[in-house]
Scaffold this active site. Structure first.
Site, PDB file in Angstrom:
ATOM      1  N   CYS A 118      -6.263  -3.996  -9.198  1.00  0.00           N
ATOM      2  CA  CYS A 118      -7.045  -3.310  -8.582  1.00  0.00           C
ATOM      3  C   CYS A 118      -8.779  -3.639  -9.401  1.00  0.00           C
ATOM      4  O   CYS A 118      -9.507  -4.339  -8.952  1.00  0.00           O
ATOM      5  CB  CYS A 118      -7.290  -2.490  -8.178  1.00  0.00           C
ATOM      6  SG  CYS A 118      -8.148  -0.968  -8.809  1.00  0.00           S
ATOM      7  N   HIS A 256     -10.051   3.202  -7.986  1.00  0.00           N
ATOM      8  CA  HIS A 256      -9.645   2.437  -7.485  1.00  0.00           C
ATOM      9  C   HIS A 256     -10.884   1.160  -7.474  1.00  0.00           C
ATOM     10  O   HIS A 256     -10.761   1.721  -7.079  1.00  0.00           O
ATOM     11  CB  HIS A 256      -9.437   2.635  -5.713  1.00  0.00           C
ATOM     12  CG  HIS A 256      -8.741   1.057  -5.211  1.00  0.00           C
ATOM     13  ND1 HIS A 256      -7.453   0.493  -6.453  1.00  0.00           N
ATOM     14  CD2 HIS A 256      -8.445   1.047  -3.911  1.00  0.00           C
ATOM     15  CE1 HIS A 256      -7.166  -0.443  -4.344  1.00  0.00           C
ATOM     16  NE2 HIS A 256      -7.857   0.116  -3.407  1.00  0.00           N
ATOM     17  N   ASN A 276     -10.607  -4.615   0.465  1.00  0.00           N
ATOM     18  CA  ASN A 276      -9.622  -4.190  -0.100  1.00  0.00           C
ATOM     19  C   ASN A 276      -8.999  -5.258  -0.526  1.00  0.00           C
ATOM     20  O   ASN A 276      -9.341  -5.948  -0.382  1.00  0.00           O
ATOM     21  CB  ASN A 276      -9.276  -3.002   0.618  1.00  0.00           C
ATOM     22  CG  ASN A 276      -7.950  -1.811  -0.378  1.00  0.00           C
ATOM     23  OD1 ASN A 276      -8.276  -2.009  -1.727  1.00  0.00           O
ATOM     24  ND2 ASN A 276      -7.861  -0.844   0.635  1.00  0.00           N
TER      25      ASN A 276
END
Ligand SMILES: *[C@@H]1O[C@H](CO)[C@@H](O)[C@H](O)[C@H]1NC(C)=O
Ligand SMILES: *[C@@H]1O[C@H](CO)[C@@H](O)[C@H](O)[C@H]1NC(C)=O
Ligand SMILES: *[C@@H]1O[C@H](CO)[C@@H](O)[C@H](O)[C@H]1NC(C)=O
Length: 308
Positions: A118, A256, A276
């Site tokens: 990520c 994240h 996301n």
């Protein structure tokens, strides 16, 4: 509503403690389900802000879920942006969406798959959008998270990374396009040419800054487009399917990185609009809303100006 909650708590008591609550002792095993049905029901029944669904998370285990949340926002490598008196003199609009402001520059949702990359996605995605915005659409490319994953050895490929270090790499070395170095979802050797053999052409960031707090982040987005943030993921987040996320239940899984594209307000709750990198079948076609201040979402942002 009250009775539903009580009923589900009783049902839980009878069926055994498969659900872990906030602040519960972290006796979770990696093989446990990250979001058992009881947890999804509890989220749906105990609050109105957001809805949970089993559609994406399915039978995912805690161990699998941790690989989706393996980043860090610390330590910081760049100075906090000092806006001076500017911040006090400008009132940001109550809502703003980069997708409406720069419709051709906000690139599609990507999918990091089960690789803790990520940190590379948030960074390359924000820089891709910023390049397009700064060049008024003349440089409209999706940059390669795979290249960062393979080449930036300060970070840990699929085992996680630090957002600022990704920007440091993009500033010092630059990254080529996604089509030049496509995503593999696993580590490999740092390429010296595109996968089709053509020459690598890289795009760089300059003057990178960190931002903390809503006003500073809003100013950064208004001025240059989406930014990368790092926040804390709990079990319940994996089940998000709509509304304004507020941490409700479940244990901490890891940090994240994601790309913030805007903000809004609903019934007095201010929230961020965020892209996301878990594909379009997660959340609201890959996006989510999260209330200001939740899970550190607005304490660790980073972004740079693209070199055009
Ligand atoms: C949770 O609530 C939403 C909205 O009411 C509903 O669409 C969804 O099916 C519910 N999910 C579960 C697993 O009950
Ligand atoms: C090879 O890939 C690059 C980057 O995607 C592209 O610009 C170029 O046109 C491709 N070359 C050939 C011969 O397909
Ligand atoms: C907002 O508040 C109004 C009035 O209290 C309520 O009817 C409505 O359902 C709320 N909307 C949401 C999305 O929470």
């Amino acid at each position: 509503m009250k009775y539903l909650v009580i009923a589900s708590l009783i049902a839980l008591a009878i069926s055994g403690p498969t659900v872990t609550f906030k602040n519960a002792s972290p006796a979770l095993k990696d093989s446990d389900l990250v979001a058992p049905q009881e947890m999804i029901d509890l989220i749906n029944q105990s609050q109105d802000s957001w809805t949970a669904s089993a559609d994406w998370v399915g039978q995912m285990t805690i161990g699998d879920a941790k690989s989706y949340a393996s980043a860090s926002g610390e330590p910081r490598s760049f100075p906090e942006k000092d806006w001076g008196a500017l911040l006090d003199s400008v009132t940001p609009p109550s809502s703003f969406d980069s997708r409406q402001q720069w419709p051709n520059c906000i690139h599609p949702i990507l999918n990091q798959e089960q690789c803790g990359s990520c940190w590379a996605f948030g960074a390359t995605e924000a820089l891709s959008d910023r390049l397009c915005i700064a060049s008024k659409g003349s440089i409209n490319v999706v940059l390669s998270p795979q290249y960062l994953l393979e080449c930036d050895k300060e970070n840990f490929a699929c085992n996680g990374g630090i957002a600022d270090l990704a920007w440091l790499w993009m500033k010092d070395h630059g990254v080529p396009t996604y089509s030049c170095v496509p995503y593999l979802g696993q580590d490999s050797t740092c390429p010296t040419a595109c996968s089709n053999g053509s020459q690598l052409q890289v795009y760089k960031a300059s003057s990178v800054n960190t931002y903390s707090g809503p006003s500073s982040m809003q100013a950064a987005i208004l001025a240059g487009g989406p930014i990368e943030v790092t926040f804390q993921v709990y079990q319940d987040f994996m089940t998000y399917s709509g509304g304004i996320y507020k941490h409700t239940t479940g244990n901490f899984l890891g940090n994240h990185c994601v790309k913030v594209v805007g903000w809004g307000t609903q019934n007095g709750t201010n929230y961020w609009v965020v892209a996301n990198s878990w594909g379009t079948s997660w959340g609201i076609q890959g996006f989510f809303n999260i209330a200001f201040g939740q899970c550190g979402i607005d304490s660790q942002a980073v972004a740079g100006t693209p070199l055009v």
